[in-house]
Scaffold this motif. Sequence first.
Motif, short mmCIF file in Angstrom:
data_model
loop_
_atom_site.label_atom_id
_atom_site.label_comp_id
_atom_site.label_asym_id
_atom_site.label_seq_id
_atom_site.Cartn_x
_atom_site.Cartn_y
_atom_site.Cartn_z
N LEU A 52 -14.03 -1.99 13.59
CA LEU A 52 -14.16 -0.60 12.96
C LEU A 52 -12.57 -0.16 12.54
O LEU A 52 -11.34 -0.27 13.21
N HIS A 53 -12.48 0.10 11.63
CA HIS A 53 -11.89 0.42 10.74
C HIS A 53 -11.08 2.25 11.12
O HIS A 53 -12.40 2.45 10.08
N VAL A 54 -10.80 2.87 12.16
CA VAL A 54 -10.23 3.99 11.35
C VAL A 54 -9.25 4.37 10.64
O VAL A 54 -7.71 4.06 10.35
N VAL A 55 -9.15 5.09 9.60
CA VAL A 55 -8.25 5.46 8.42
C VAL A 55 -8.08 6.82 7.97
O VAL A 55 -8.09 7.26 8.34
N ASP A 56 -6.54 6.85 7.08
CA ASP A 56 -6.43 8.20 6.91
C ASP A 56 -7.47 8.93 6.08
O ASP A 56 -6.77 10.70 6.49
N SER A 57 -8.11 8.47 5.71
CA SER A 57 -8.40 9.64 4.30
C SER A 57 -9.85 9.19 3.73
O SER A 57 -10.40 8.05 3.96
N VAL B 128 -18.68 -4.09 9.71
CA VAL B 128 -17.75 -3.41 9.23
C VAL B 128 -17.94 -2.71 9.04
O VAL B 128 -18.27 -2.25 8.80
N GLY B 129 -16.80 -1.24 9.97
CA GLY B 129 -17.41 -0.19 9.64
C GLY B 129 -15.77 0.65 9.08
O GLY B 129 -15.12 0.11 9.57
N ILE B 130 -15.89 1.32 8.55
CA ILE B 130 -14.70 1.60 7.92
C ILE B 130 -14.66 3.51 8.27
O ILE B 130 -15.84 3.82 7.11
N ILE B 131 -13.74 4.54 8.92
CA ILE B 131 -13.97 5.21 9.05
C ILE B 131 -12.75 5.98 8.98
O ILE B 131 -11.82 6.11 9.65
N PRO B 132 -12.98 7.41 8.24
CA PRO B 132 -11.83 8.05 8.11
C PRO B 132 -11.81 8.88 9.89
O PRO B 132 -12.39 9.67 10.77
N GLU B 133 -10.50 8.99 10.31
CA GLU B 133 -9.81 10.53 10.82
C GLU B 133 -10.51 11.63 11.22
O GLU B 133 -10.99 11.42 12.10
N HIS B 134 -10.76 11.97 10.30
CA HIS B 134 -11.14 13.25 10.37
C HIS B 134 -12.92 13.69 11.11
O HIS B 134 -13.26 14.63 11.45
N ILE B 135 -13.23 12.29 10.94
CA ILE B 135 -15.21 11.63 10.86
C ILE B 135 -15.18 11.08 12.36
O ILE B 135 -16.09 12.14 12.73
N GLN B 136 -14.13 10.33 12.97
CA GLN B 136 -14.17 9.56 13.90
C GLN B 136 -13.80 11.19 15.08
O GLN B 136 -14.61 10.60 16.41
#
Length: 194
Positions: free
Chosen positions: A84-89, A64-72
């Motif tokens: 893969l979860h793309v999160v806001d911060s 399970v990967g959790i990555i902020p939008e600005h890094i994605q």
Amino acid sequence: MSTIRSVCVYCGSSGQVADTYKQAAHDLGRRIGAAGLRLVYGGGRVGLMGITADAALAEGGEVVGIIPEHIQALEVDHTGLTELHVVDSMHTRKAMMVSRSDAFVILPGGLGTLDEAFEIITWRQLRLHDKPIIIVDVDGYWAPLRALLTHIRETGFGRMEIERLYTFVDRVEDVLPALAVAPVPTVEAHVARL
């Protein structure tokens, strides 16, 4: 280790490091996957992060990967994960990593890894969680951190119990045995308070 189903790994995103660290990341990912544990991590495909994820996946493990939008947006996210979860911060990422994990393992890394390590140790000190934290001192990488933590305690900025918040191991092969003997957590992680 029956209560541990998922392990969060904090580690470096740099690939410009010694092969010793890359091998440790591979070995840890492989062991997590082979043990049937879920790997939770920062969602990157580069550096030790990508090596750990790929090794766990190769063993049939869930990752399970959790990555902020600005890094994605930098196109460093791993697209072959179980989730893969793309999160806001970064704050959302950290809270989600804690809520999705039963234990934490810290491999060598840079400033981001140090940030995550100190935060998860501090949260345990504040009793926001009491999940096990294992620091893998590959080739003495974390010796300065170990000395700093002792210095903090000896100068009175940390209580005598500070060393009960984490466990140092010298080898990747010692991680799962250390988790197997870790006390069962008794504090429910309160992500809303994190």
